[in-house]
Design a protein around this motif. Structure first.
Motif: not given
Length: 487
Positions: A326-327, A329-331, A333-334, A337, A348, A352, A372
């Motif tokens: 995961m990028s 950014s995605e990490n 959000l985990l 949130s 998004w 970011k 990543d």
């Protein structure tokens, strides 16, 4: 750079300087775009790790390369050729023999998934010892070893050196470099920028070569003491989830607002179980033993505990602290949130922007918020994870090995971030096997051994000898005698 037979050569530099890329090239994990590798006087093309091992090159990675569903012996067997296996004969017996000789405490029959991070590190070292290596590459090999284990490892390395084996040693513990290494090469930005003889230097002068005057600022911090309890564990008893785990036995402690509580201990003595039950990773309900702001959280999920103000930095960055593919950014959000998700939809753009802010604030070396997690060096990923958790302004932060494998400059940034969070009124539980770091950061200290927690004392009222004795369990008999007398 050149390595001579029997030379112990340190490879130094900040996180992202190119150390791991260089040694991965030597070990055949990545291919060079240009240049030559000369081995025993001949140019070689090391296309893969198997070729490297055939030449006599072994490597212990900072991020372990072990199969969790296989035993220790099976993992080691995968790296040996058929002739090597035939020459060894009884592999499990050889592992036990080496384990006994070097004090590594490696059981060939244990499954890797049941091992702590420190025990997995020992397996990686054992895997290289079993092979007849001519060049041994070690990437942060002592990060999760006790001082006694480090001394034993150094004895091994000196013996290998005396037998003619070359050793490339990557470490951010500069006192180890001055103690062990014959020569050192310093990288910065992918380029060789200096070299020295560590025996003629001090850790401070080497740090200055790496990161400038910044390293001199981590000399010491004022202690802080509060009175208001933010988190409590009361009479916590918990059986181990697997046969090789450690059961927690009558563990009680308080986390005070505006304080850091440091817990020392040798890997595999219950630290992992303690972190798991507090964070909610271990989802077995525990009524009336875990409290935030005097409210029982023992039956809440991990997510519900986060909503109560709990943040968590696990010991394993890649796989638990962050999802490798995961990028950033995605990490982000985990675990963060709030403010980014509305009616089930992710903003998004905001995610970011926040990820970019973390990258800048913590000087994370990467190609941007789209990178990543697996593409970052260990230290840079750790800075990002720490920033993500601290950015939630938690009431309680539990943190394992915050600067494991992190360079001097990154360690300073993490230390200052933890202290700033403490000074804002947060409570921090800091679990580490680096005693020096605990004495530097912790306001109060304790030690864990075989699932028992020692008395908690102010850092200024104890010393390394006492904490070291507690790590060996000297407090347990006294504690049990006292409990029996009270009963």
């Amino acid at each position: 750079m050149t390595l001579m037979p029997g030379e112990i050569h340190a490879l130094l530099g900040e996180n992202g300087a190119g150390k791991s890329t260089l040694v991965k090239t030597i070990y055949g994990v990545v291919s060079p775009d240009a240049g030559q590798i000369i081995w025993d006087g001949y140019e070689v093309d090391i296309k893969n790790p198997s070729k490297a091992r055939d030449l006599g090159i072994g490597m212990v990675f900072q991020h372990f390369s072990l199969f969790e569903t296989l035993t220790v012996a099976q993992n080691i067997e995968l790296c040996l050729s058929k002739p090597q296996l035939e020459a060894i004969g009884d592999l499990a017996g050889r592992i036990r023999e080496l384990s006994q000789s070097y004090g590594l405490n490696v059981d060939p029959d244990r499954y890797v998934h049941s091992l702590s991070i420190g025990e997995r590190q020992r397996v990686e070292i054992m895997r290289c010892l079993v092979q007849s290596v001519k060049l041994l590459i070690l990437d942060e090999p002592t990060s999760v070893l006790t001082p006694q284990e480090v001394a034993g490892l150094f004895d091994i390395l000196r013996q290998l050196s005396a037998e003619g084996c070359s050793i490339m040693f990557i470490s951010h513990k500069l006192h180890e470099v001055t103690e062990l290494c014959h020569t050192a090469t310093i990288l910065r930005g992918g380029k060789l920028v200096g070299a020295c003889s560590p025996a003629e230097e001090t850790p401070a002068t080497i740090a200055k070569m790496m990161v400038g005057d910044l390293a001199e600022q981590d000399a010491g911090y004022a202690k802080a003491y509060g009175s208001e309890v933010a988190f409590s564990a009361k009479q916590l008893n918990l059986s181990a989830k697997h046969p090789f785990g450690t059961s927690l036995k009558n563990v009680s402690f308080d986390l005070i607002k505006g304080e850091i509580l440091g817990i020392a201990g040798v890997a595999g003595n219950g630290q992992e179980e303690l972190m798991s039950i507090i964070s909610g990773e271990d989802n077995r309900p525990q009524a009336d033993v875990l409290f935030i702001d005097h409210q029982d959280i023992g039956k809440l999920s991990a997510g519900a505990r986060r909503k109560r103000g709990l943040a968590y930095v696990p010991e394993e960055r890649l796989g638990r602290g962050a999802v490798p593919d995961m990028s950033l950014s995605e990490n982000t959000l985990l675990t963060h949130s709030a403010g980014f998700v509305s009616s089930g939809l992710v903003n998004w753009g905001a995610v970011k922007t926040y990820a970019k802010k973390l990258i800048g604030q913590y000087s994370v070396k990467c190609h941007g918020e789209f990178s990543d997690a697996k593409s970052l060096s260990g230290g840079n990923l750790q800075k990002f994870i720490m920033g993500r958790e601290i950015g939630q302004n938690p009431k309680v932060l539990i943190c394992a090995h915050p600067t494991w494998g992190v360079d001097v400059g990154a360690a300073l940034a993490i230390h200052q971030a933890l202290l700033e969070l403490r000074d804002q009124g947060a409570s921090i539980l800091l679990i580490s096997e680096d005693i020096d770091e605990l004495f530097l950061l912790a306001d109060r200290m304790a030690a864990v051994c075989n699932g028992h927690l020692s008395p908690v004392v102010r850092t200024e009222d104890t010393n390394i000898d006492q904490i070291g004795q507690w790590m060996a369990g000297t407090f347990i008999d006294t504690k049990q005698t006292s409990q029996e007398a009270n009963a």
